[in-house]
Structure formats: structure tokens, C-alpha cells
Design a protein around this motif. Structure first.
Motif, PDB file in Angstrom:
ATOM      1  N   THR A 213      43.955  47.007  39.704  1.00  0.00           N
ATOM      2  CA  THR A 213      44.147  45.564  39.815  1.00  0.00           C
ATOM      3  C   THR A 213      42.831  44.925  40.242  1.00  0.00           C
ATOM      4  O   THR A 213      42.437  43.884  39.728  1.00  0.00           O
ATOM      5  CB  THR A 213      45.241  45.248  40.851  1.00  0.00           C
ATOM      6  OG1 THR A 213      46.410  45.986  40.496  1.00  0.00           O
ATOM      7  CG2 THR A 213      45.570  43.769  40.885  1.00  0.00           C
ATOM      8  N   CYS A 214      42.159  45.564  41.207  1.00  0.00           N
ATOM      9  CA  CYS A 214      40.858  45.061  41.651  1.00  0.00           C
ATOM     10  C   CYS A 214      39.796  46.103  41.330  1.00  0.00           C
ATOM     11  O   CYS A 214      39.779  47.172  41.933  1.00  0.00           O
ATOM     12  CB  CYS A 214      40.892  44.755  43.140  1.00  0.00           C
ATOM     13  SG  CYS A 214      39.302  44.213  43.785  1.00  0.00           S
ATOM     14  N   LYS A 215      38.926  45.763  40.402  1.00  0.00           N
ATOM     15  CA  LYS A 215      37.894  46.715  39.978  1.00  0.00           C
ATOM     16  C   LYS A 215      36.860  46.923  41.072  1.00  0.00           C
ATOM     17  O   LYS A 215      36.255  47.980  41.194  1.00  0.00           O
ATOM     18  CB  LYS A 215      37.185  46.193  38.717  1.00  0.00           C
ATOM     19  CG  LYS A 215      38.105  46.029  37.521  1.00  0.00           C
ATOM     20  CD  LYS A 215      37.626  46.863  36.344  1.00  0.00           C
ATOM     21  CE  LYS A 215      38.501  46.687  35.107  1.00  0.00           C
ATOM     22  NZ  LYS A 215      39.954  46.783  35.342  1.00  0.00           N
ATOM     23  N   LYS A 216      36.667  45.868  41.881  1.00  0.00           N
ATOM     24  CA  LYS A 216      35.631  45.906  42.902  1.00  0.00           C
ATOM     25  C   LYS A 216      35.867  47.027  43.927  1.00  0.00           C
ATOM     26  O   LYS A 216      34.958  47.754  44.267  1.00  0.00           O
ATOM     27  CB  LYS A 216      35.608  44.562  43.629  1.00  0.00           C
ATOM     28  CG  LYS A 216      34.297  43.818  43.453  1.00  0.00           C
ATOM     29  CD  LYS A 216      34.415  42.413  43.964  1.00  0.00           C
ATOM     30  CE  LYS A 216      33.723  42.219  45.285  1.00  0.00           C
ATOM     31  NZ  LYS A 216      33.916  40.845  45.799  1.00  0.00           N
ATOM     32  N   CYS A 217      37.113  47.119  44.405  1.00  0.00           N
ATOM     33  CA  CYS A 217      37.378  48.102  45.465  1.00  0.00           C
ATOM     34  C   CYS A 217      38.276  49.219  44.961  1.00  0.00           C
ATOM     35  O   CYS A 217      38.679  50.079  45.728  1.00  0.00           O
ATOM     36  CB  CYS A 217      38.027  47.418  46.663  1.00  0.00           C
ATOM     37  SG  CYS A 217      39.711  46.883  46.354  1.00  0.00           S
ATOM     38  N   GLU A 218      38.561  49.226  43.669  1.00  0.00           N
ATOM     39  CA  GLU A 218      39.472  50.207  43.074  1.00  0.00           C
ATOM     40  C   GLU A 218      40.768  50.306  43.878  1.00  0.00           C
ATOM     41  O   GLU A 218      41.279  51.383  44.158  1.00  0.00           O
ATOM     42  CB  GLU A 218      38.765  51.559  42.944  1.00  0.00           C
ATOM     43  CG  GLU A 218      37.479  51.417  42.117  1.00  0.00           C
ATOM     44  CD  GLU A 218      36.907  52.741  41.653  1.00  0.00           C
ATOM     45  OE1 GLU A 218      37.120  53.738  42.353  1.00  0.00           O
ATOM     46  OE2 GLU A 218      36.264  52.757  40.580  1.00  0.00           O
TER      47      GLU A 218
ATOM     48  N   ILE B  33      36.114  44.410  54.210  1.00  0.00           N
ATOM     49  CA  ILE B  33      37.432  44.135  53.650  1.00  0.00           C
ATOM     50  C   ILE B  33      37.241  43.391  52.337  1.00  0.00           C
ATOM     51  O   ILE B  33      36.523  42.397  52.278  1.00  0.00           O
ATOM     52  CB  ILE B  33      38.269  43.291  54.633  1.00  0.00           C
ATOM     53  CG1 ILE B  33      38.555  44.111  55.892  1.00  0.00           C
ATOM     54  CG2 ILE B  33      39.575  42.842  53.984  1.00  0.00           C
ATOM     55  CD1 ILE B  33      39.285  43.365  56.971  1.00  0.00           C
ATOM     56  N   CYS B  34      37.865  43.905  51.278  1.00  0.00           N
ATOM     57  CA  CYS B  34      37.725  43.283  49.954  1.00  0.00           C
ATOM     58  C   CYS B  34      38.541  41.986  49.898  1.00  0.00           C
ATOM     59  O   CYS B  34      39.555  41.840  50.583  1.00  0.00           O
ATOM     60  CB  CYS B  34      38.207  44.259  48.893  1.00  0.00           C
ATOM     61  SG  CYS B  34      37.988  43.640  47.219  1.00  0.00           S
ATOM     62  N   GLU B  35      38.072  41.054  49.054  1.00  0.00           N
ATOM     63  CA  GLU B  35      38.788  39.777  48.896  1.00  0.00           C
ATOM     64  C   GLU B  35      40.247  39.993  48.515  1.00  0.00           C
ATOM     65  O   GLU B  35      41.129  39.243  48.910  1.00  0.00           O
ATOM     66  CB  GLU B  35      38.172  38.958  47.763  1.00  0.00           C
ATOM     67  CG  GLU B  35      36.814  38.379  48.070  1.00  0.00           C
ATOM     68  CD  GLU B  35      36.007  38.158  46.809  1.00  0.00           C
ATOM     69  OE1 GLU B  35      36.622  37.828  45.772  1.00  0.00           O
ATOM     70  OE2 GLU B  35      34.779  38.344  46.857  1.00  0.00           O
ATOM     71  N   CYS B  36      40.513  41.037  47.737  1.00  0.00           N
ATOM     72  CA  CYS B  36      41.879  41.246  47.257  1.00  0.00           C
ATOM     73  C   CYS B  36      42.823  41.533  48.427  1.00  0.00           C
ATOM     74  O   CYS B  36      43.962  41.105  48.432  1.00  0.00           O
ATOM     75  CB  CYS B  36      41.936  42.355  46.208  1.00  0.00           C
ATOM     76  SG  CYS B  36      41.681  44.002  46.866  1.00  0.00           S
ATOM     77  N   ARG B  37      42.302  42.227  49.456  1.00  0.00           N
ATOM     78  CA  ARG B  37      43.135  42.522  50.615  1.00  0.00           C
ATOM     79  C   ARG B  37      43.376  41.251  51.435  1.00  0.00           C
ATOM     80  O   ARG B  37      44.483  41.004  51.919  1.00  0.00           O
ATOM     81  CB  ARG B  37      42.482  43.607  51.474  1.00  0.00           C
ATOM     82  CG  ARG B  37      43.331  44.063  52.641  1.00  0.00           C
ATOM     83  CD  ARG B  37      42.714  45.237  53.372  1.00  0.00           C
ATOM     84  NE  ARG B  37      43.236  45.371  54.712  1.00  0.00           N
ATOM     85  CZ  ARG B  37      44.290  46.120  55.034  1.00  0.00           C
ATOM     86  NH1 ARG B  37      44.908  46.792  54.101  1.00  0.00           N
ATOM     87  NH2 ARG B  37      44.722  46.185  56.265  1.00  0.00           N
TER      88      ARG B  37
HETATM   89 ZN    ZN Z   1      39.621  44.662  46.020  1.00  0.00          ZN
END
Ligand code: ZN
Length: 326
Positions: free
Chosen positions: A101-106, A115-119
Motif C-alpha cells: 500500500t505504501c511503497k515508501k516504507c513497504e 514514522i512514515c506518513e502512512c502510519r
Molecule cells: Zn509508509
């Protein structure tokens, strides 16, 4: 900003779920593709070989650099061949990549130690959903608060226009929610029933939760009975009480509607006093007048509210009520 333990745990679980789902999808796709196109498995085996060769090459000393760059170009070629083969057979080029879903943080929720933006987004969504599950919060926004409901003409006796007053209150609450922080004041929303106190408290709750703060919103009845259940349960770990005393913003709706006992009176005092001492904001909404409040919770509680909270008196059709208030 502090999310509760449950919210954090839920976010971690959702991320783990996304990650393992993405990996399962990739595995299934891989099986499907290599069955139909066995040459892909061969290219992949070669990719593994070059990977291994790179690892070994690090021990080669001087000549390693040239050799490694040669391997890298073979590697890129192989990857391109796989992509082209997929494309030629009607698959998307990236069909064998793991569809995170999030390629940045897998989908781990962290990248590069941060902490990734998705979290962060996920935590906001969970906090908001938790709020919606105990209330109608999603339906109550500042935008759909209807000011036309309040009479415009100024009351003869008091000279106050309910609509003008309510527009000011609406504006105040909007700013309060947008600028919310640990320094925010506590609010005391009072006035007759049906004048929009719950609507505006929920609108505040929504905006504040969306900014990432931990908001607890519930009716006085529910808050007090859950505290009572906890107090008398066998495995009392004090978690509910901790949540109520520690959250960034506590909203107690309809204070005074609950059945009053020695326990509830003591619990209300404890909540109001503790949060005031810790400078943690509370929003209380009530239909009770000051006298009724005093009768129900003693003067000790009432003076804390009157002295420590910003008072917002809601007005409506029967503007004479203002005289019975403060
Ligand atoms: Zn992420």
C-alpha cells in the motif's frame, strides 16, 4: 499528541495486515506467472546468481569494482527482460513486484528510522473512527451547523439576539478546534436542551482528533458507568480511568442527565479536579443551570467549573432563559 495504546496497537495490526496481504498477493502472482511463462523462473534464477556473485565479489579486492558494475548491468538487463516478457503476455510490467500500500516504507510504518506518513494518516483515521463508533460525530460538522434556526431579532428584555450570539459561539468553537493544543482552555457549554451543544462538541472532537490528538467523547452517563464498572470489577487495571484523566481532550456530553449517586458525584469531582490540576482541557455540556449543577454536584465541583472554564451560554427560541442563568 498522544494516541492511546489501543489506537497504536490497531495501527500496527493494520500495517502488518497490509504487508502480509501484499506478500500473499505477490506469491500467488508469482506462481501463476511462472506456471504460464517458465522462462521467467529461469531469468529469476540468473538474477539470484548475479546477486550471489556480487556478494562474493566484495572479497576480490582491486578488480571488484569493474566486475560488480558488469554484474549490475546484467542484473538490470535481466529485470528489463522480465518486464518485457510480462508485458508481451498481457501482464503489467510491475506484476511481480510486491504490491505494498505504501511503497515508501513497504507497509512497515517506518522509513529511515522515522514514522512514515502512512502510519500518521492511519492513526488519525483510527482515532476518528473510534470517535464515530461511540457517537454520531461524522454528521456533526461546523459546516452543517444551521445558524438560521436561531431567532435574529434581539430579545426585548435582554437586548441579545440569539442568532448573533450563536454565530459568535460557532466562530469561537471553530477557532478553538483549529488551534487546539495542550494549552487550550476548558469549555463549559450550557443552555436549554436542543440548542446544538452536542453538535458543536462533536464538531470540535472531529477536528481535534483529525489533528492527531487523543479525544475521548461520551455522555456523562456512559463515562460514569464505565468508571463504575471498572472500579468494581475483579481485574481492575484502572485503564479506563487513566484514559479519561490522561487524554488530550475529554468531552463530557450532557452532564447531569446521569443517575446521581455518591460514586458519580465523587467521580465527577475527581475528573474535573485532576484534569484542572494537570492543565488538561475538558469540554462539558449540560442543560442544568448553575443552581441545579450545585444541587447535584456540590459547590466544590461547580466552583471549579465556573472559575476554571470558559462559559458559552447557548441561546435559542426562549431567550428569557438567559435570566435564569448567569
Ligand atoms: Zn509508509
Amino acid at each position: 499528541m498522544g494516541y492511546g495504546k489501543e489506537t497504536l496497537l490497531k495501527a500496527t495490526q493494520i500495517l502488518e495486515g497490509r504487508r502480509s496481504k501484499a506478500q500473499r498477493i505477490q506469491m500467488a502472482r508469482h506462481m501463476e506467472v511462472t506456471e504460464k511463462l517458465p522462462e521467467i523462473a529461469k531469468y529469476e534464477a540468473k538474477l539470484d546468481e548475479t546477486g550471489l556473485a556480487v556478494v562474493k565479489a566484495f572479497g576480490m579486492g582491486k578488480d571488484a569494482e569493474a566486475y560488480i558494475s558488469q554484474l549490475a548491468s546484467i542484473n538490470t538487463d535481466l529485470q528489463n527482460i522480465i518486464k518485457q516478457t510480462l508485458k508481451a503476455n498481457g501482464y503489467p510490467e510491475n506484476y511481480l513486484e510486491i504490491p505494498y500500500t505504501c511503497k515508501k516504507c513497504e507497509d512497515t510504518g517506518f522509513c529511515g528510522g522515522y514514522i512514515c506518513e502512512c502510519r500518521t494518516e492511519l492513526l488519525k483515521t483510527i482515532a476518528k473512527t473510534d470517535l464515530a463508533s461511540v457517537s454520531q460525530s461524522a454528521n456533526c460538522t461546523f459546516e452543517n451547523f444551521n445558524i438560521d434556526f436561531y431567532p435574529l431579532p434581539a430579545d426585548e428584555a435582554t437586548g441579545v439576539s440569539a442568532r448573533k450570539r450563536m454565530s459568535e459561539i460557532l466562530e469561537y468553537c471553530k477557532n478553538y478546534a483549529e488551534d487546539f493544543g495542550p494549552e487550550s482552555e476548558s469549555l463549559y457549554l450550557h443552555g436549554a436542551t436542543g440548542l446544538g451543544k452536542t453538535h458543536l462538541s462533536l464538531a470540535i472532537a472531529n477536528v481535534v482528533a483529525e489533528s492527531g490528538y487523543k479525544v475521548v467523547y461520551d455522555t456523562a452517563q456512559n463515562i460514569l458507568s464505565s468508571l463504575e464498572r471498572e472500579k468494581f470489577s475483579h481485574n481492575n487495571n484502572g485503564e479506563k480511568e487513566k484514559e479519561i484523566l490522561d487524554c488530550d481532550l475529554l468531552i463530557i456530553d450532557d452532564l447531569g442527565s446521569e443517575f446521581s449517586t455518591q460514586f458519580t458525584v465523587a467521580a465527577v469531582y475527581n475528573i474535573i479536579n485532576t484534569r484542572l490540576n494537570r492543565s488538561k482541557p475538558v469540554i462539558i455540556s449540560t442543560n442544568l443551570t448553575k443552581n441545579e449543577l450545585e444541587t447535584k454536584y456540590t459547590q466544590r465541583v461547580t466552583s471549579r467549573i465556573i472559575g476554571g472554564y470558559v462559559s458559552l451560554l447557548f441561546l435559542g427560541k426562549d431567550i428569557r432563559q438567559i435570566k435564569n442563568r448567569f
